[in-house]
Design an enzyme around this catalytic site. Structure first.
Site, PDB file in Angstrom:
ATOM      1  N   GLU A   1     -79.886  31.970 -78.995  1.00 53.00           N
ATOM      2  CA  GLU A   1     -78.691  32.345 -78.876  1.00 53.00           C
ATOM      3  C   GLU A   1     -78.483  30.766 -78.240  1.00 53.00           C
ATOM      4  O   GLU A   1     -77.011  31.042 -77.548  1.00 53.00           O
ATOM      5  CB  GLU A   1     -78.851  33.389 -78.079  1.00 53.00           C
TER       6      GLU A   1
ATOM      7  N   GLY B   1     -88.674  39.857 -75.928  1.00 47.47           N
ATOM      8  CA  GLY B   1     -87.395  39.539 -75.761  1.00 47.47           C
ATOM      9  C   GLY B   1     -87.303  40.601 -74.202  1.00 47.47           C
ATOM     10  O   GLY B   1     -88.153  41.109 -73.911  1.00 47.47           O
ATOM     11  N   GLY B   2     -86.399  41.832 -75.166  1.00 47.45           N
ATOM     12  CA  GLY B   2     -86.446  43.138 -74.341  1.00 47.45           C
ATOM     13  C   GLY B   2     -87.732  43.688 -74.156  1.00 47.45           C
ATOM     14  O   GLY B   2     -87.755  43.728 -72.731  1.00 47.45           O
TER      15      GLY B   2
ATOM     16  N   ASN C   1     -89.625  35.885 -72.847  1.00 44.54           N
ATOM     17  CA  ASN C   1     -88.306  34.801 -72.884  1.00 44.54           C
ATOM     18  C   ASN C   1     -87.587  36.651 -71.937  1.00 44.54           C
ATOM     19  O   ASN C   1     -86.891  37.323 -72.931  1.00 44.54           O
ATOM     20  CB  ASN C   1     -88.020  34.455 -74.179  1.00 44.54           C
ATOM     21  N   TRP C   2     -87.101  36.191 -70.944  1.00 46.96           N
ATOM     22  CA  TRP C   2     -86.261  37.189 -70.283  1.00 46.96           C
ATOM     23  C   TRP C   2     -84.713  37.181 -70.681  1.00 46.96           C
ATOM     24  O   TRP C   2     -83.972  38.019 -69.610  1.00 46.96           O
ATOM     25  CB  TRP C   2     -86.896  37.205 -68.714  1.00 46.96           C
ATOM     26  N   LYS C   3     -84.022  35.594 -70.862  1.00 46.95           N
ATOM     27  CA  LYS C   3     -82.801  35.564 -71.306  1.00 46.95           C
ATOM     28  C   LYS C   3     -82.457  35.808 -69.673  1.00 46.95           C
ATOM     29  O   LYS C   3     -83.017  35.673 -68.673  1.00 46.95           O
ATOM     30  CB  LYS C   3     -82.411  36.688 -72.120  1.00 46.95           C
TER      31      LYS C   3
ATOM     32  N   GLU D   1     -88.174  32.664 -85.170  1.00 47.98           N
ATOM     33  CA  GLU D   1     -87.222  34.105 -85.456  1.00 47.98           C
ATOM     34  C   GLU D   1     -86.115  34.721 -86.005  1.00 47.98           C
ATOM     35  O   GLU D   1     -85.228  33.845 -85.789  1.00 47.98           O
ATOM     36  CB  GLU D   1     -86.404  34.065 -83.682  1.00 47.98           C
TER      37      GLU D   1
ATOM     38  N   SER E   1     -87.135  41.810 -82.248  1.00 50.38           N
ATOM     39  CA  SER E   1     -88.178  42.801 -81.935  1.00 50.38           C
ATOM     40  C   SER E   1     -89.578  43.289 -82.145  1.00 50.38           C
ATOM     41  O   SER E   1     -89.789  44.380 -82.179  1.00 50.38           O
ATOM     42  CB  SER E   1     -86.900  43.666 -83.307  1.00 50.38           C
TER      43      SER E   1
ATOM     44  N   HIS F   1     -83.402  28.022 -79.064  1.00 47.48           N
ATOM     45  CA  HIS F   1     -83.030  29.209 -79.095  1.00 47.48           C
ATOM     46  C   HIS F   1     -81.858  29.992 -80.221  1.00 47.48           C
ATOM     47  O   HIS F   1     -80.541  28.880 -79.933  1.00 47.48           O
ATOM     48  CB  HIS F   1     -83.310  30.316 -77.689  1.00 47.48           C
TER      49      HIS F   1
ATOM     50  N   GLY G   1     -83.683  41.803 -80.921  1.00 44.60           N
ATOM     51  CA  GLY G   1     -82.590  41.769 -80.205  1.00 44.60           C
ATOM     52  C   GLY G   1     -81.951  43.517 -81.715  1.00 44.60           C
ATOM     53  O   GLY G   1     -81.309  44.522 -80.713  1.00 44.60           O
TER      54      GLY G   1
END
Ligand code: 13P
Length: 257
Positions: free
Chosen positions: A95, A235-236, A10-12, A168, A214, A93, A174
């Site tokens: 976010e 993510g990251g 997920n590149w956000k 999640e 994470s 999600h 993150g």
């Protein structure tokens, strides 16, 4: 039948065309790891270019609007995503739920719209730190999922092979604080029980439940060995081919070539 582990990036809100080289590298590396299914969800602007170039990996989106079309400035419908080459969309999600006030009812409307447009979905759930501290996480996640999935039993039965769940926990996203293996096992087994309730033994037993929060190359192997973990939503660590494919490699051995 056990399905291949599903590793989704997920590149956000990261990525301009300069990132296309990372997507290419991910696609090339995925061709040597056929025991793992690899996909990325870039920002909208990169869906079509990645779809055009990718030979193996699937490309998806991070959200869609619940309507088929209309006067919704700035929004994107599920059919538009499919037209751009998306095969799936991440919905619900945290976010979006927290940052954009998305309720379970809205997420449900989006899941119905995406499935109607022929897309696969990755439906996210997860508790925040306060709910966890109160010991109410399992109950919260079950209620959140049930209220975010399509309401109609017939629609659910038809769509089970296009629905993936992602657990999640918000406090793990993150932050570098990965959930413990016990935490993950507890939530995934509760989610599996809910899926079996809703979809029956066969379909509910077969659906993949991803863990997100994470995930890194160093912890992916042990997380993916937990019962009922069918992959990871990353993510990251999905933003470079090196770390993302490090996760895929920790999960599936390379093919003999
Ligand atoms: P991180 O891997 O950066 O914790 O993000 C997880 C996530 O939100 C994926 O959807």
């Amino acid at each position: 039948m056990a399905r291949r582990p599903y590793i989704v990036g997920n590149w956000k809100m990261h990525g301009t065309r300069a990132m296309l080289s990372e997507a290419r590298a991910i696609d090339r590396a995925a061709q040597r790891l056929l025991k793992v299914e690899v996909a990325i969800a870039p920002p909208y602007t990169l869906i079509h270019p990645i779809h055009r170039e990718a030979e193996l990996i699937a490309v998806g989106a991070q959200d869609c609007h619940e309507a088929e079309g209309g006067a919704f400035t700035g929004d994107i419908s599920a059919a538009m995503l499919a037209d751009a080459g998306a095969q799936f969309v991440i919905l619900g999600h945290s976010e979006r739920r927290e940052g954009h006030g998305e309720s379970n009812a809205l997420v449900r409307a989006k899941t119905e719209a995406a499935l109607n447009a022929g897309l696969k979905i990755i439906l996210c759930c997860g508790e925040n730190a306060a709910t966890r501290a109160e010991g109410k996480a399992v109950d919260f996640v079950r209620r959140q999922l049930k209220a975010s999935l399509p309401a109609s039993a017939a629609e659910l039965a038809d769509a089970s092979d296009r629905i993936t769940i992602a657990y999640e926990p918000i406090w793990a996203i993150g932050t570098g604080n990965t959930a413990t293996l016990e935490d993950i096992a507890e939530k995934h087994s509760a989610i599996r029980a809910l899926l079996v309730d809703l979809f029956g033994d066969e379909q509910g037993g077969d659906m993949r439940i991803l863990y997100g929060g994470s995930v890194k190359p160093e912890n992916a192997g042990e997380i993916l060995r937990v019962a009922d973990v069918g992959g990871a939503l990353v993510g990251g660590a999905s933003l470079t081919a090196d770390s993302f494919m490090g996760i895929a490699l920790a999960v599936g051995e390379p093919n003999e070539s």
